[in-house]
Design an enzyme around this catalytic site. Structure first.
Site, PDB file in Angstrom:
ATOM      1  N   ARG A  35      26.567 -64.066 -25.927  1.00  0.00           N
ATOM      2  CA  ARG A  35      25.402 -65.184 -25.894  1.00  0.00           C
ATOM      3  C   ARG A  35      25.315 -65.925 -24.800  1.00  0.00           C
ATOM      4  O   ARG A  35      24.270 -66.503 -24.188  1.00  0.00           O
ATOM      5  CB  ARG A  35      25.185 -66.063 -27.283  1.00  0.00           C
ATOM      6  CG  ARG A  35      24.881 -65.479 -28.409  1.00  0.00           C
ATOM      7  CD  ARG A  35      24.884 -66.062 -29.621  1.00  0.00           C
ATOM      8  NE  ARG A  35      24.265 -65.370 -30.835  1.00  0.00           N
ATOM      9  CZ  ARG A  35      24.393 -65.772 -32.236  1.00  0.00           C
ATOM     10  NH1 ARG A  35      25.254 -66.864 -32.503  1.00  0.00           N
ATOM     11  NH2 ARG A  35      23.681 -64.890 -32.999  1.00  0.00           N
ATOM     12  N   LYS A 220      19.840 -55.152 -48.891  1.00  0.00           N
ATOM     13  CA  LYS A 220      18.846 -55.411 -49.719  1.00  0.00           C
ATOM     14  C   LYS A 220      17.420 -55.208 -49.458  1.00  0.00           C
ATOM     15  O   LYS A 220      17.036 -55.450 -48.448  1.00  0.00           O
ATOM     16  CB  LYS A 220      18.937 -57.055 -50.047  1.00  0.00           C
ATOM     17  CG  LYS A 220      20.209 -57.269 -50.841  1.00  0.00           C
ATOM     18  CD  LYS A 220      20.131 -58.719 -51.387  1.00  0.00           C
ATOM     19  CE  LYS A 220      21.484 -59.112 -52.152  1.00  0.00           C
ATOM     20  NZ  LYS A 220      21.452 -60.523 -52.293  1.00  0.00           N
ATOM     21  N   GLY A 376      21.565 -58.792 -36.824  1.00  0.00           N
ATOM     22  CA  GLY A 376      23.080 -58.816 -36.688  1.00  0.00           C
ATOM     23  C   GLY A 376      23.914 -57.597 -36.784  1.00  0.00           C
ATOM     24  O   GLY A 376      24.639 -57.293 -36.085  1.00  0.00           O
ATOM     25  N   GLY A 399      17.390 -63.514 -37.543  1.00  0.00           N
ATOM     26  CA  GLY A 399      16.257 -63.737 -38.404  1.00  0.00           C
ATOM     27  C   GLY A 399      15.054 -63.964 -37.609  1.00  0.00           C
ATOM     28  O   GLY A 399      13.832 -63.715 -38.091  1.00  0.00           O
TER      29      GLY A 399
HETATM   30  P1  AMP Z   1      21.973 -56.873 -44.569  1.00  0.00           P
HETATM   31  O1  AMP Z   1      22.728 -58.172 -44.555  1.00  0.00           O
HETATM   32  O2  AMP Z   1      20.720 -56.928 -45.643  1.00  0.00           O
HETATM   33  O3  AMP Z   1      21.182 -56.347 -43.224  1.00  0.00           O
HETATM   34  O4  AMP Z   1      22.877 -55.811 -44.705  1.00  0.00           O
HETATM   35  C1  AMP Z   1      23.959 -55.436 -43.884  1.00  0.00           C
HETATM   36  C2  AMP Z   1      25.104 -54.858 -44.812  1.00  0.00           C
HETATM   37  O5  AMP Z   1      24.626 -53.768 -45.605  1.00  0.00           O
HETATM   38  C3  AMP Z   1      26.398 -54.495 -44.264  1.00  0.00           C
HETATM   39  O6  AMP Z   1      27.294 -55.366 -44.394  1.00  0.00           O
HETATM   40  C4  AMP Z   1      26.640 -53.001 -44.740  1.00  0.00           C
HETATM   41  O7  AMP Z   1      28.000 -52.797 -45.023  1.00  0.00           O
HETATM   42  C5  AMP Z   1      25.813 -53.296 -45.822  1.00  0.00           C
HETATM   43  N1  AMP Z   1      25.516 -51.838 -46.697  1.00  0.00           N
HETATM   44  C6  AMP Z   1      25.081 -50.749 -46.016  1.00  0.00           C
HETATM   45  N2  AMP Z   1      24.927 -49.683 -46.735  1.00  0.00           N
HETATM   46  C7  AMP Z   1      25.382 -50.101 -47.844  1.00  0.00           C
HETATM   47  C8  AMP Z   1      25.592 -49.376 -49.174  1.00  0.00           C
HETATM   48  N3  AMP Z   1      25.431 -48.107 -49.467  1.00  0.00           N
HETATM   49  N4  AMP Z   1      26.256 -50.023 -50.336  1.00  0.00           N
HETATM   50  C9  AMP Z   1      26.800 -51.480 -49.890  1.00  0.00           C
HETATM   51  N5  AMP Z   1      26.385 -51.989 -48.698  1.00  0.00           N
HETATM   52  C10 AMP Z   1      25.980 -51.618 -47.764  1.00  0.00           C
END
Ligand code: AMP
Length: 418
Positions: A35, A220, A376, A399
């Site tokens: 950054r 999610k 991120g 974000g």
């Molecule tokens: P997010 O913060 O929603 O962008 O999600 C990122 C996180 O999703 C990372 O830390 C990944 O390890 C996790 N992730 C990706 N695929 C999976 C999965 N199949 N099961 C659980 N966590 C996951």
């Protein structure tokens, strides 16, 4: 609107909002200076034009002044990268800050202490009791907003012009990211980081070369609903991987074992799939997955069909058939947007899918596609895997990027662009 390239900085003091919210270890050493490096061209431009710099940023989420989040820890790194001595005002509202900014000579730089040592920066009251009544909360909010006006005015009094180069906080209407701009109606502009980010997102969202493919991953669905809906109106192909894909698989009747799922989003997942069908968007969910018998590096693994995950096992990465299909889609695309890892890439055992996506995006870029990687974790993935300079643009804003792509007008952008 002023542009940093055309503006004359000669003899002017520029107050520049940067995002120097860098990670520090327990010895207060910077573990990733990305950054700071990103903002250097903007800072150098002011100095080269005969101006002086008042640099302001936040660091972490302090509740008030604390050594842990002091920007004094990063002075050395800024000096090293900028190539000039950097003075430090240990209180961004103190009389020192006023004096020091007034006495700045062309070519000199001053760093203000962490803006978030003051609640006025974010404009949110601090220290309210957990059980504070709504009335108390309202009164506290009004009080902070009133104080915030003086805070903004004082920051503005240090300078002759304002540059916003902190894309990472552009989605927040904070004192230094948006409110201050009104004091510089004819002397406000984006820095190079902001300019680059806006150009990259506009390129992807406004007139994308087709086929346009978005790759969405992460944990999610619930956090990505709006973006999926927005993208549905723009893309030809939507690849959905990672933890969020299992909500779709379960919604369509698949057996997902112990994989991550949001049961309260099943109906939504079906609605999104239906929306895609109506819009003529091709959806690519995983066909096969690498499953583990626990969420850990030491898990036993096997590959199975995504809709037939055994109980006691969870899907943690994309399987080879899935990767092959995704790769074909990515290679035939002319515009690619990637947000979110398609597996638990932090664990080596489950990083292959994300690595393959990174490689396909890089190869497709080589073959002429425009690719934007943001958010991120996907940025961490391309950096970690060494593909950062093989894609067209890597966004620094998590974000902020998502909100911009969702079609929300970012306060930090609006304050400059009007
Ligand atoms: P997010 O913060 O929603 O962008 O999600 C990122 C996180 O999703 C990372 O830390 C990944 O390890 C996790 N992730 C990706 N695929 C999976 C999965 N199949 N099961 C659980 N966590 C996951």
């Amino acid at each position: 609107m002023q542009s940093i390239d055309k503006y004359s900085f000669n003899g002017k003091r520029a107050i520049v909002r940067v995002d120097f919210n860098v990670p520090l270890n327990e010895k207060f050493e910077i573990t990733d200076n990305t950054r700071i490096r990103a903002a250097i061209p903007t800072l150098k431009k002011v100095l080269a034009g005969g101006g002086s710099l008042i640099i302001m940023s936040h660091l972490g989420r302090p509740k008030g002044p604390t050594d842990k989040y002091s920007l004094k820890h990063i002075i050395g790194e800024i000096e090293k990268l900028l190539g000039v001595k950097v003075k430090f005002a240990p209180d961004c509202m103190g009389s020192d800050a006023t004096e020091m900014s007034k006495n700045l000579k062309p070519g000199e730089a001053l760093l203000l202490e962490n803006l978030r040592f003051y609640e006025e920066e974010e404009g949110k009251p601090r220290g309210l009791a957990e059980d504070a009544s709504d009335e108390d909360k309202k009164t506290a909010k009004v009080a902070v907003k009133a104080k915030q006006k003086d805070f903004v005015k004082k920051l503005a009094s240090y300078a002759d012009c304002y540059i916003n180069d902190a894309f990472g906080t552009a989605h927040r209407a904070h004192a230094s990211t948006a409110l201050i701009a009104e004091y510089f109606p004819n002397d406000k502009m984006f820095g190079y980081v902001m300019e680059g980010e806006i150009k990259a997102v506009d390129k992807v969202l406004e007139k994308p070369a087709r086929p346009f493919t978005a790759i969405l991953g992460g944990s999610k669905v619930s956090s990505k609903i709006t973006i999926i809906e927005q993208l549905m109106k723009k893309v030809n192909n939507l690849i959905i991987g990672g933890g969020m894909s299992f909500t779709f698989t379960k919604a369509t009747g698949g057996k997902i074992g112990d994989s991550l799922v949001e049961d309260d989003q099943l109906a939504l997942a079906l609605r999104l799939l239906d929306q895609a069908k109506k819009a003529g968007v091709n959806i690519y969910l995983p066909k096969d997955v690498v499953v583990g018998d626990k969420f850990g590096e030491d898990a036993n693994t096997q590959v199975c069909a995504v809709s037939n995950v055994p109980d006691g096992w969870m899907g943690l990465d994309a399987g080879t058939a899935t990767i092959a299909t995704w790769k074909e889609v990515i290679m035939s695309s002319k515009t690619i947007l990637w947000n979110g890892p398609v597996g638990v890439f932090e664990m080596e055992k489950f990083a292959k899918g994300t690595a393959a996506v990174a490689q396909a995006v890089a190869e497709s870029t080589q073959a002429g596609a425009y690719s934007l990687v943001g958010g991120g974790d996907s940025v961490a993935a391309v950096n970690q895997l060494g593909y950062a300079d093989k894609v067209s643009y890597v966004s620094t804003g998590g974000g902020a990027l998502l909100e911009y792509m969702e079609g929300i007008e970012l306060p930090g952008v609006k304050a400059i662009r009007g």
